[in-house]
Design an enzyme around this catalytic site. Structure first.
Site, PDB file in Angstrom:
ATOM      1  N   ASP A  15     -19.560   7.737  15.739  1.00 16.89           N
ATOM      2  CA  ASP A  15     -20.437   7.538  16.907  1.00 16.89           C
ATOM      3  C   ASP A  15     -21.816   8.139  16.633  1.00 16.89           C
ATOM      4  O   ASP A  15     -22.839   7.501  16.814  1.00 16.89           O
ATOM      5  CB  ASP A  15     -19.830   8.227  18.146  1.00 16.89           C
ATOM      6  CG  ASP A  15     -18.390   7.820  18.362  1.00 16.89           C
ATOM      7  OD1 ASP A  15     -18.150   6.655  18.654  1.00 16.89           O
ATOM      8  OD2 ASP A  15     -17.502   8.691  18.184  1.00 16.89           O
ATOM      9  N   TYR A 185      -8.858   8.541   6.493  1.00 11.50           N
ATOM     10  CA  TYR A 185      -8.079   9.236   7.519  1.00 11.50           C
ATOM     11  C   TYR A 185      -6.748   9.620   6.899  1.00 11.50           C
ATOM     12  O   TYR A 185      -6.419   9.176   5.797  1.00 11.50           O
ATOM     13  CB  TYR A 185      -7.793   8.307   8.708  1.00 11.50           C
ATOM     14  CG  TYR A 185      -9.019   7.678   9.327  1.00 11.50           C
ATOM     15  CD1 TYR A 185      -9.974   8.461   9.957  1.00 11.50           C
ATOM     16  CD2 TYR A 185      -9.209   6.295   9.298  1.00 11.50           C
ATOM     17  CE1 TYR A 185     -11.096   7.881  10.538  1.00 11.50           C
ATOM     18  CE2 TYR A 185     -10.329   5.707   9.886  1.00 11.50           C
ATOM     19  CZ  TYR A 185     -11.270   6.503  10.494  1.00 11.50           C
ATOM     20  OH  TYR A 185     -12.374   5.932  11.060  1.00 11.50           O
ATOM     21  N   GLN A 235     -26.281  13.025   5.997  1.00 11.45           N
ATOM     22  CA  GLN A 235     -26.051  11.574   5.983  1.00 11.45           C
ATOM     23  C   GLN A 235     -26.851  10.834   4.915  1.00 11.45           C
ATOM     24  O   GLN A 235     -26.332   9.935   4.255  1.00 11.45           O
ATOM     25  CB  GLN A 235     -26.361  10.990   7.369  1.00 11.45           C
ATOM     26  CG  GLN A 235     -25.859   9.577   7.506  1.00 11.45           C
ATOM     27  CD  GLN A 235     -26.218   8.967   8.851  1.00 11.45           C
ATOM     28  OE1 GLN A 235     -27.362   9.001   9.287  1.00 11.45           O
ATOM     29  NE2 GLN A 235     -25.234   8.395   9.523  1.00 11.45           N
ATOM     30  N   ARG A 251     -14.155   4.321   5.502  1.00  6.10           N
ATOM     31  CA  ARG A 251     -13.369   4.197   6.730  1.00  6.10           C
ATOM     32  C   ARG A 251     -14.305   3.858   7.896  1.00  6.10           C
ATOM     33  O   ARG A 251     -15.529   3.812   7.729  1.00  6.10           O
ATOM     34  CB  ARG A 251     -12.648   5.515   7.001  1.00  6.10           C
ATOM     35  CG  ARG A 251     -13.592   6.634   7.392  1.00  6.10           C
ATOM     36  CD  ARG A 251     -12.894   7.966   7.516  1.00  6.10           C
ATOM     37  NE  ARG A 251     -13.627   8.856   8.415  1.00  6.10           N
ATOM     38  CZ  ARG A 251     -13.353  10.136   8.572  1.00  6.10           C
ATOM     39  NH1 ARG A 251     -12.362  10.696   7.895  1.00  6.10           N
ATOM     40  NH2 ARG A 251     -14.055  10.877   9.413  1.00  6.10           N
ATOM     41  N   GLY A 252     -13.704   3.688   9.081  1.00 12.03           N
ATOM     42  CA  GLY A 252     -14.494   3.601  10.314  1.00 12.03           C
ATOM     43  C   GLY A 252     -15.509   2.488  10.318  1.00 12.03           C
ATOM     44  O   GLY A 252     -15.192   1.332  10.043  1.00 12.03           O
ATOM     45  N   GLU A 253     -16.744   2.844  10.603  1.00 12.05           N
ATOM     46  CA  GLU A 253     -17.780   1.826  10.773  1.00 12.05           C
ATOM     47  C   GLU A 253     -18.989   2.054   9.859  1.00 12.05           C
ATOM     48  O   GLU A 253     -19.369   1.192   9.088  1.00 12.05           O
ATOM     49  CB  GLU A 253     -18.225   1.832  12.243  1.00 12.05           C
ATOM     50  CG  GLU A 253     -19.340   0.887  12.520  1.00 12.05           C
ATOM     51  CD  GLU A 253     -19.426   0.423  13.961  1.00 12.05           C
ATOM     52  OE1 GLU A 253     -18.437   0.500  14.694  1.00 12.05           O
ATOM     53  OE2 GLU A 253     -20.514  -0.039  14.339  1.00 12.05           O
ATOM     54  N   ASP A 254     -19.561   3.241   9.927  1.00 12.71           N
ATOM     55  CA  ASP A 254     -20.806   3.438   9.185  1.00 12.71           C
ATOM     56  C   ASP A 254     -20.579   3.523   7.672  1.00 12.71           C
ATOM     57  O   ASP A 254     -21.291   2.872   6.898  1.00 12.71           O
ATOM     58  CB  ASP A 254     -21.538   4.688   9.695  1.00 12.71           C
ATOM     59  CG  ASP A 254     -22.945   4.764   9.158  1.00 12.71           C
ATOM     60  OD1 ASP A 254     -23.713   3.805   9.362  1.00 12.71           O
ATOM     61  OD2 ASP A 254     -23.284   5.754   8.487  1.00 12.71           O
ATOM     62  N   SER A 255     -19.583   4.289   7.240  1.00 16.25           N
ATOM     63  CA  SER A 255     -19.354   4.390   5.790  1.00 16.25           C
ATOM     64  C   SER A 255     -18.903   3.039   5.232  1.00 16.25           C
ATOM     65  O   SER A 255     -19.176   2.694   4.078  1.00 16.25           O
ATOM     66  CB  SER A 255     -18.332   5.482   5.461  1.00 16.25           C
ATOM     67  OG  SER A 255     -17.098   5.231   6.080  1.00 16.25           O
TER      68      SER A 255
END
Ligand code: TRH
Length: 355
Positions: A15, A185, A235, A251-255
């Site tokens: 986020d 994760y 970052q 993972r996730g969104e940004d990476s």
């Protein structure tokens, strides 16, 4: 224009990662005035270590404000972004409605490659009571979506990057070992994957950024595998790690997006969601990413990604490795193909068109 970006940190760094990246880009590349409201400054300080646990501060051209309750008495800016549907403070929304020129209210949504995204991107939704309109802005992979966050000079920096110097700074020999960055994760198939690597034919150096997984695995050497814990970096320094490695686990969104800009073979672990919605997201992305691949390469990628997001499968890992050269070439053209649809500039055009 002036921008208020609201970020409610649910968990992890996605986020704040997306909100911070967008805020920096709007301020530094497009000369916008940006105020970023964050409810959990400690996650912000993790990805921007010069940040402090204080109410108001300026970092990299962005004003950072603690999103506290009760919410301070401030006048809303021209554009108001609620990232990932975080609910704006009531008192702030009321102020938006009182403004003679109403702010443009955007809900910046989660990234998904699913087909329905193109049909809802940009949709307006009137407020049930107040004279305000909210627009849904969806990042995505096709031209009809809001695109992806990409800094102007990223490819130039990536292509001029010197791997050897990077490894030396980390005190790592730039040797022949396969280098894998490993941001993930908790995963029940992690141990079997490590076993496959330690028994495999290739020597592997697996780099895990400090965090939950790294504290469980620690650093160790077994067979052909060395696992090494490395520092969690600001970052801006995360990209060079992806550029330096041969394969990236993200993972996730940004990476996930950054790995695509790196143009290297990568493996994505989706953020787990209820009713296995994340697996739909995985398949939707795979359909696009594998579309123009040779069928044997595509099957290897699908098998590997599904294995990492579910049942585990040592054969899938071996096959994936075989196609490294093909995946490298594919990664470069994939990044090129996506780069034309820039989220920050789309967002600016979207807002300018509504003033
Ligand atoms: O941290 P995440 O798992 O975030 C997730 C997802 O965004 C998910 O969709 C969301 O619902 C959930 O959070 C709440 O993964 P993500 O999105 O890759 O974000 C990680 C950020 O951390 C990214 O901006 C890169 C940054 N990062 C660093 O700055 N330094 C580092 O050393 C590392 C490893 C990451």
């Amino acid at each position: 224009m002036n921008w208020d970006i609201f970020c409610n940190v649910v968990d992890n760094y996605g986020d704040i990662g997306v909100s911070w990246r967008l805020a920096r880009q709007l301020a530094n590349e497009y000369g916008q005035k940006v105020r970023l409201w964050v409810d959990d400054l400690s996650s912000f300080c993790r990805i921007c270590p010069e940040g402090e646990m204080i109410e108001t501060q300026h970092c990299r051209g962005v004003e950072i404000r603690q999103w506290s309750s009760p919410f301070p008495d401030v006048l809303p800016f021209d554009v108001v972004i609620e990232s990932f549907g975080c609910r704006l403070p009531e008192s702030y929304v009321e102020k938006m409605a009182e403004m003679p020129e109403k702010p443009i209210w955007i809900n910046l949504e989660y990234l998904s490659a699913e087909d329905w995204v193109k049909d809802v991107h940009g949709m307006p939704s009137p407020h049930p009571k107040l004279p305000l309109m909210k627009y849904f802005f969806f990042p995505g992979f096709s031209e009809k979506t809001g695109g992806l966050l990409l800094e102007k000079d990223l490819f130039e920096r990536r292509d001029a990057f010197d791997r050897k110097t990077f490894w030396r700074k980390l005190d790592i020999e730039p040797d022949q070992r396969l280098k894998i960055s490993f941001f993930c994760y908790e995963n029940p198939v992690l141990e079997p994957l490590f076993e496959a690597w330690q028994e495999g034919d290739e020597k592997i150096l697996c780099l895990i950024p400090e965090g939950k997984i790294a504290s469980e695995t620690g650093s160790f050497s077994r067979g052909n595998l060395e696992v090494r814990v490395i520092p969690f970096v600001p970052q801006e320094e995360f990209d060079p790690l992806l550029w330096a490695c041969d394969i990236n686990f993200v993972r996730g969104e940004d990476s996930f997006v950054r790995a695509q800009w790196a143009g290297k073979p990568f493996v994505w672990q989706t953020y787990p969601q209820e009713e296995e919605a994340h697996l739909k997201k995985l398949d939707a992305f795979l359909s696009l990413y594998c579309e123009n691949m040779d069928s044997s390469v595509a099957s290897a990628v699908r098998a590997m990604w599904r294995a990492w997001n579910g049942n585990g499968n040592a054969a899938a890992w071996r096959d994936f490795l075989k196609f490294r050269a093909e995946l490298d070439a594919h990664g470069k053209s994939w990044a090129e193909q996506l780069s034309g649809n820039n989220l920050a500039s789309n967002l600016l055009d979207f807002c300018r068109g509504r003033r």
